[in-house]
Each structure stands twice: as structure tokens, then as C-alpha cells.
Write an enzyme that holds these catalytic residues in place. Structure first.
Site, short mmCIF file in Angstrom:
data_model
loop_
_atom_site.label_atom_id
_atom_site.label_comp_id
_atom_site.label_asym_id
_atom_site.label_seq_id
_atom_site.Cartn_x
_atom_site.Cartn_y
_atom_site.Cartn_z
N THR A 285 0.86 -1.20 0.00
CA THR A 285 0.00 0.00 0.00
C THR A 285 0.88 1.23 0.00
O THR A 285 2.07 1.15 0.30
CB THR A 285 -0.86 0.10 1.27
OG1 THR A 285 -0.01 0.43 2.39
CG2 THR A 285 -1.61 -1.19 1.53
N ASP A 286 0.30 2.37 -0.27
CA ASP A 286 1.02 3.61 -0.01
C ASP A 286 0.94 3.87 1.51
O ASP A 286 0.21 3.19 2.24
CB ASP A 286 0.44 4.78 -0.83
CG ASP A 286 1.49 5.89 -1.00
OD1 ASP A 286 2.48 5.90 -0.23
OD2 ASP A 286 1.33 6.75 -1.88
N TYR A 287 1.68 4.85 1.95
CA TYR A 287 1.86 5.16 3.38
C TYR A 287 0.52 5.30 4.12
O TYR A 287 -0.27 6.19 3.80
CB TYR A 287 2.64 6.47 3.47
CG TYR A 287 3.41 6.67 4.75
CD1 TYR A 287 4.74 6.31 4.84
CD2 TYR A 287 2.79 7.22 5.87
CE1 TYR A 287 5.46 6.50 6.01
CE2 TYR A 287 3.51 7.42 7.04
CZ TYR A 287 4.84 7.06 7.09
OH TYR A 287 5.55 7.25 8.25
N ALA A 289 -2.17 3.82 3.82
CA ALA A 289 -3.36 3.83 2.95
C ALA A 289 -4.47 2.92 3.49
O ALA A 289 -5.65 3.17 3.23
CB ALA A 289 -2.99 3.43 1.53
#
Ligand code: BGC
Length: 762
Positions: A285-287, A289
Site C-alpha cells: 500500500t502507499d503510506y 493507505a
């Protein structure tokens, strides 16, 4: 015929051998991982799905830190944004010596456009249109990052964007899917090298999947919405190309796609990425997310973690949603053991492929850290690539190149500002070692040239805005003197000079993540400085630093020479001086359209016609598709860029004006260097599909060649066009071509093109 048959058989034999070798090594890996997983508890499996921030780790007290404790308990699969061999070795030691199953960690970082040797920002890199240079920049970045302990980068960022208000345009390759796909492939090849098991290769991570660059109103993290046909034709190609190039990981984006955030989007991750494109790596995932899915309105942490896992997400970056809730969800039957196992297996496979089970310290070599980072050789390459990324936008009366004589005034808030030369995402760089424009000019100018300098104005007048962009160790060096005093001083200096170099634009963090702008003009105070400098009557060369296309109508109308330099990296000043003094002839071409104002956004070259297109040559007609107050034209079109020489194009010739099925045609044009210096030109091929089952763009880039010509030299530039170049996703999302007429166009930018028509039958 016989030779052909032998060649084919040999080829098949090599293929069979290769695929059987591949199968053998895959089965060895599967066996190893199955064996390991059979010994793992469910907690340990869930632990592998947790990508943790480096948090409180400092060398020497790693074991006692919070993270150290979690690693020991098998609750961490990898760490992000930690660097140096000593720190990484210390943390890896806990994982492989103190944790029960001794599973090594992954260490990832945002190595975006170089590690310590910084290359131009990706938007600038793309303006080289030179895939071997782009690949080389990624290779050097991987070499340096791996020498400092890292094995994974959160790059390449391949989001197509047509919105210069969005700060992250700086991190991508501009607006075009074809060029974007070429760059994506080159970057993956550069990072991962020929063999991922070599200790100078690092795992690539294609991001942000998907459509992040289409954020509404250019506002960071905003909603995205578009038809599937547009996704497939205009936004997906670079992600797909990166996957086909073998990227080992993919990062989900923050935004929603088709009504559901990417991080919870099963269609996107499982259907498109895995089934249609055959991706076999892991998705991170992104940070935070996963926890942000709660803000999106999808439920509490346990609920959203369940949704993310079911959508095909494997690695949870920082949210700890998987770590803290998946076991509960398993017990209540919301997720299955098989789903957890699948994610765990994919993370372990990446570790295996990187060779970490053979040697968890393979990236921890003190000697490499000392000898392979920020080397003179790497800096030389950086300087060369930076020179190729600069785009000459205007050069009236051939003010450029400058002569190494007389007096040059270097004026402006970016003239002696080494902390703002690398642009966004240069986490490992030592900004104090960057070359400022002033230093570069001084080093290049020689003893016969006098160099004067003045600050002129701040980057931003507004101190609140200034504080928002003076981050990550990149101060703007704001002066507290009144604007008129700074300008008056600059004018006095300018009056003593023969030519003025005005270094203006954005500071590094005016673009990048969470740096959206609603106004994409040069700040007013900098325009005021330019006006005062122009009023001296001296020739002005504007050197423009920025991370996005700016609205340059006024500058284009009033400043005689404009050099777009983006953020060129560690060697900024030297690379710019190379161009200013003509050691290097500019060859960069824009990869994004420069609008007249923010109201024209989104503006891009590969647009559709509409039912009421503007009549060619006019800029307003009632009941036509246009604006009352501005023409439809950009200031600079996609593909545009000048040279110190002149390139003359001959007529476009097709090998045939009618063809059928798989019979290719050749499109050729003669290109002559009719100017006074040697130089390179990016020759671009565009195609228009005149009639389609769906509406088709007015032109689409389908090929390009960077051609070097000596003065007076002529070359025939030929593109071979096959039906593959005519394919697009139709209403059924089937990728195919349709027979009919096609306009073939070739030229030096997307506006000034020679054209010819071909009829292509099935
Ligand atoms: C960015 C990503 C980046 C991640 C880790 C996020 O805020 O969107 O591009 O890779 O942070 O630093």
C-alpha cells in the site's frame, strides 16, 4: 530456408531450456517457501505482511527500540526509509539472529531520481527522450542505494498527469502513455538490472497504481474518476509496461478508482493487475493507505484491513491494520487462512528472489558503501544526463549560447541556492554538495569573464507560503529586506553587465507530494524582478527552475531567452553552464503541455476533436469548442524544444499509401542540420485513426528517434509502422485495430508536423 529452420529450432531449444531452468528454480523456491511456511505460526505470517516505518531506530540501541522488539517477535516483514550499512546490518541482525524463524527483512526507500548522486527530477529526465540514459540513471541509483544497505525502491512513479496544478507531476514522465510506458520499462530495467540476485540490483515498485495523476482539480489526494476506456488507453499503459518489464512490486495509490479506493479495489488488483497483466509480485500500500480507508468511509480498521487483504494487497505500509486485526478477522471467518498465506508467500518470494535467504547481509558491504556512492564517475553521468534534460524554450536573436567574455550578472533567488537544486524526493542527498548555478557559471566562464551577482527577490513574498515549502532540509534562504530594496540592488548590478542570467522559478518543495498549486504562474514578486531587469535594456536569459509546467504567457512574450532546467540534480550548475556557454547543444523536448493559464487545465496534445472543433486558424467562433478569453493553444506544445542549430524536415514519404493486414509500411522523412552547430533532434511519429468504433485522439505518439547530425548533414529517418501501432482498447476493452484511413505525422514537436495518409485494410 534451411538456415532459417535451424535458427528457429535453436531459438526454440534455448527457449525450452530457459523455461525449464526457470521452472526448476521456481519449484526450488516454492519448496523452500512451503517448507518455511509450514513452520510459521499465523502471527508470524501476519507479521510478514507488515511494512514498518524505521521509527525510533538508531544504531546501537536497535534491540531495545519498539521496532526492535517487534522484529524479534516476528511482527515485521520490512522497514522503510532507513539507510546506511551499519543501521541496516544492526536491524537485519535482530531479524536473522533473534527472531524465531530468522526471516530476513526487506529494506525499502524512495530512491526516485538517484540516491546520493541525484539526477534530474523524473519530469526532467523524461525530457531527454533517451531511454538508455534514463535506464543508466536508475542503474546508478540502484548501485548506490544497494551499496548503502537497501534492496528495494519505491519507484518508478509512472502516473500520467495532465494537470500541472498537481505537485507530483514532477515525479512522473508527463502526459503521454506511449512515452510513459517506454520510461517505465527503462527505469525497471535500470533498478532491477539483469539479475535481481546481484547485490547491486534492487527491487522496483511501480507506483501509484492507479490513476493518481488524474486527481480532480489537481488537489493532492483528491478523488479520481474516469471511464474504463480512458483508463486502459490513456492511463494504464505505463503501469502495464513496468509489469511486463518484470517489476517485482506494485504500490497501490491513495485515490479511488471507479468508486472504490485503489487499496480496497479487487477489480484493479486482482482482475487488471494479476489476471489481465499476469503480475506475480507483491502489492504494497502507499503510506498508511489502509487506515485511510476509514476516512474514505469504508469502515473501521478491522473492516478496511479485511477489504484490503481481500482486494489483493499483500504489504501494509505503516497502518498496522493487518498486524493488529487480521487474526481477529480470521477467527470470525471474515478472512481465510489461504488469503493470509497468499500475501505471506508473495513477500517471502520477493526476499527469496533477492537472495536474502542465502545471505541476509548481501547489501551490507562497508567497502561498497565507501567506494560506490557519489563517485566522480556517477557525477559525470549525472551532469551529462542533466544537460540532456534541459529544454530551450525561447532564444531570440540567438542570445544563447553566451560568450566567455565581458560581464555576466547572475541574478535571482535560485542563482546561488544549492539546497534547491535536486527538487523533490532526494532523501539521501547531501544538498550542501550540490553545484549551484552561480558556481557552475563561475567554473565554466574562465578568467576573461567577470561574474556579478545579486539576490533580486525572494522565491515567495508570502512568508506563510514560504514556510510551507521550506521543508526536508531545503530552506529557501529568505531575506527580510524589502522587495524594492532587493530589486534596486539587482538593477544596479545588472546595469554593469553585458548580459543578465535570471535564475527564477519554484524552490524544490513547491512541487512534489502535497504541493498542489491553484496558481501556476511565476510568483508576482519574481515577475516584478524580471520586469525591472528587462527595463535595463540588457539581454535577459531566464533560467527557470520548476517541477511542473508553469503558465508562461507573459514570459514568452517578453523575455528574449528562456531555458527550462527543472531541478537538474547534484550537478545542476555545471550542467546548466554547459548549455549556457554552448559546450552542450540543447536537445531536450517537453513531455507535458505548457498552458497559457490554469483555466485551460487539463490541456494535452492527444485530445479528441469534439463535435464542434474550433475552425483551424481561428481562436474564437460562437458555438464552437473554445474559450471567450483565451485561445485553445498552449504556450508550448508537447514535444517542443529548441536547439542552437536548425533542423529542416523534408517531405514525409510512405512506402505505400494502401496496405493490408500485417504488411508494415515505412514512413520516412529527411532531416537536415541546416544550422551552424552539431546537434541532436528528437524526431517524433504521431498517428491519427480517422474513423473508429469509438472516438479517437487527434494524434497519438507512436515512436521517436533521437538523431544526432553534424552541421550540414542529412539523414533519412524511417519508422516502420505495423498494425500494433494502430491498436487501442475498444468499447469491450478489447485491444485491437480497425481498418480504415490513418494520418501519419512526423516532426519535431506535436504541433509542427508533416503528414501523409495511409489506408489500412484488414
Ligand atoms: C508517497 C509514496 C512514497 C511513500 C513512502 C507516500 O506518502 O505517496 O510515493 O513511496 O510515501 O515514503
Amino acid at each position: 530456408m534451411k538456415i532459417f529452420a535451424i535458427t528457429v529450432s535453436l531459438f526454440l531449444l534455448v527457449q525450452i531450456n530457459h523455461s525449464s531452468a526457470q521452472k526448476a528454480s521456481d519449484s526450488k523456491m516454492n519448496q523452500f517457501i512451503s517448507n518455511l511456511m509450514s513452520r510459521m505460526t499465523i502471527d508470524e505470517k501476519i507479521g510478514q505482511l507488515n511494512l514498518s516505518g524505521a521509527g525510533d531506530i538508531t544504531t546501537g540501541q536497535t534491540t531495545s527500540s519498539g521496532i526492535g522488539k517487534k522484529i524479534k517477535e516476528g511482527k515485521v516483514g520490512g522497514l522503510l526509509n532507513i539507510k546506511t550499512v551499519s543501521k541496516i546490518r544492526a536491524v537485519q541482525k535482530i531479524a536473522v539472529e533473534e527472531a524465531r524463524l530468522k526471516i530476513p527483512l526487506l529494506f525499502g526507500m524512495d530512491v526516485i531520481h538517484g540516491y546520493q548522486t541525484i539526477f534530474p527530477i523524473p519530469l526532467g529526465l523524461s525530457c531527454t527522450w533517451d531511454m538508455s540514459l534514463i535506464e543508466q540513471s536508475a542503474r546508478i541509483a540502484a548501485q548506490e542505494a544497494s551499496a548503502d544497505g537497501l534492496c528495494w525502491t519505491f519507484a518508478p512513479m509512472v502516473d500520467i498527469s495532465r494537470d500541472p496544478r498537481w505537485g507530483r507531476m514532477s515525479e512522473g514522465s508527463g502526459e503521454d502513455p506511449y512515452l510513459g510506458a517506454c520510461v517505465a520499462k527503462a527505469m525497471v530495467k535500470g533498478f532491477q538490472g539483469e539479475d535481481l540476485r546481484k547485490n547491486n540490483s534492487i527491487l522496483a515498485c511501480v507506483k501509484h497504481f492507479a490513476l493518481y495523476g488524474a486527481t480532480e482539480s489537481g488537489r493532492e489526494y483528491n478523488t479520481t474518476d474516469m471511464s474504463r476506456i480512458r483508463m486502459y488507453n490513456e492511463y494504464f499503459p505505463p503501469y502495464k509496461a513496468a509489469v511486463e518489464a518484470g517489476a517485482g512490486s506494485v504500490m497501490s495509490s491513495f485515490n479511488e478508482v471507479d468508486g472504490l479506493p485503489a487499496t480496497a479495489n479487487k477489480w484493479l488488483m486482482n482482475e487488471v493487475l494479476r489476471k489481465q497483466w499476469g503480475f506475480t509480485g507483491f502489492v504494497v500500500t502507499d503510506y498508511t493507505a489502509i487506515s485511510e480507508l476509514t476516512e474514505h468511509g469504508l469502515g473501521d480498521l478491522q473492516e478496511v484491513s479485511t477489504q484490503a487483504l481481500q482486494a489483493g494487497i499483500d504489504f501494509d505500509m505503516v497502518s498496522e491494520g493487518f498486524l493488529t486485526t487480521l487474526k481477529k478477522s480470521l477467527e470470525t471467518g471474515r478472512v481465510t487462512r489461504a488469503q493470509i498465506d497468499l500475501g505471506c508467500r508473495r513477500i517471502l518470494e520477493a526476499k527469496y528472489k533477492l537472495g536474502l535467504f542465502d545471505d541476509p547481509y548481501r547489501y551490507c558491504d562497508d567497502n561498497r558503501a565507501k567506494t560506490e556512492i557519489f563517485t566522480p564517475g556517477n557525477l559525470k553521468v549525472s551532469r551529462h544526463i542533466a544537460g540532456q534534460s534541459l529544454v530551450l524554450l525561447k532564444n531570440d536573436n540567438q542570445i544563447l549560447p553566451l560568450r566567455k567574455e565581458g560581464t555576466i550578472a547572475v541574478i535571482g533567488p535560485l542563482s546561488d541556492n544549492k539546497f534547491n537544486m535536486t527538487g523533490t524526493w532526494s532523501v539521501a542527498a547531501d544538498f550542501s554538495k550540490c553545484i549551484s548555478l552561480l558556481s557552475g557559471i563561475k567554473a565554466a566562464a574562465g578568467n576573461d569573464t567577470r561574474i556579478l551577482t545579486a539576490w533580486g527577490t525572494n522565491i515567495l513574498n508570502d512568508s506563510i507560503l514560504d514556510s510551507r515549502v521550506s521543508v526536508f532540509g531545503k530552506p529557501t534562504f529568505r531575506q527580510s529586506r524589502p522587495q524594492n530594496e532587493m530589486i534596486a540592488e539587482a538593477v544596479e548590478v545588472a546595469k554593469k553587465a553585458d548580459v543578465i542570467v535570471a535564475a527564477v522559478g519554484e524552490c524544490a518543495e513547491m512541487s512534489g507530494e502535497c504541493s498542489s498549486r491553484s496558481d501556476i504562474n511565476l510568483p508576482d514578486n519574481q515577475k516584478e524582478l524580471l520586469k525591472a531587469l528587462l527595463a535595463t535594456g540588457k539581454p535577459v536569459v531566464m533560467v527557470l527552475f520548476n517541477g511542473r509546467p508553469l503558465a508562461l504567457s507573459w514570459e514568452n512574450a517578453n523575455v528574449p531567452a528562456i531555458l527550462e532546467v527543472w531541478f537538474p540534480g547534484s550537478e545542476a550548475g555545471n550542467a546548466i553552464a554547459d548549455i549556457l556557454f554552448g559546450e552542450v547543444n540543447p536537445a531536450g523536448k517537453l513531455t507535458s503541455t505548457f498552458p497559457q493559464n490554469a483555466g485551460q487545465i487539463p490541456i494535452y496534445y492527444n485530445s479528441k476533436n469534439t463535435g464542434r472543433p474550433l475552425i483551424s486558424g481561428t481562436w474564437f467562433t460562437k458555438f464552437r469548442s473554445n474559450y471567450l478569453d483565451v485561445s485553445n493553444e498552449p504556450v508550448y506544445p508537447f514535444g517542443y524544444g529548441l536547439s542552437y542549430t536548425k533542423f529542416t524536415y523534408g517531405d514525409l514519404k510512405l512506402s505505400s499509401s494502401i496496405t493490408k493486414g500485417n504488411h508494415p509500411i515505412a514512413a520516412s522523412i529527411s532531416l537536415t542540420n541546416s544550422g551552424k552547430v552539431d546537434g541532436a533532434e528528437v524526431v517524433q511519429l504521431y498517428i491519427r485513426d480517422v474513423v473508429g468504433s469509438v472516438t479517437r485522439p487527434l494524434k497519438e505518439l507512436k515512436g521517436f528517434q533521437k538523431i544526432f547530425l553534424k552541421v550540414g548533414e542529412t539523414k533519412q529517418v524511417t519508422f516502420t509502422i505495423t498494425p500494433d501501432d494502430l491498436k487501442f482498447y475498444n468499447r469491450d476493452l478489447k485491444y485491437d485495430w480497425e481498418p480504415g484511413d490513418f494520418v501519419i505525422m512526423i516532426g519535431g514537436n506535436s504541433r509542427d508536423l508533416k503528414s501523409a495518409k495511409v489506408t489500412w485494410m484488414k
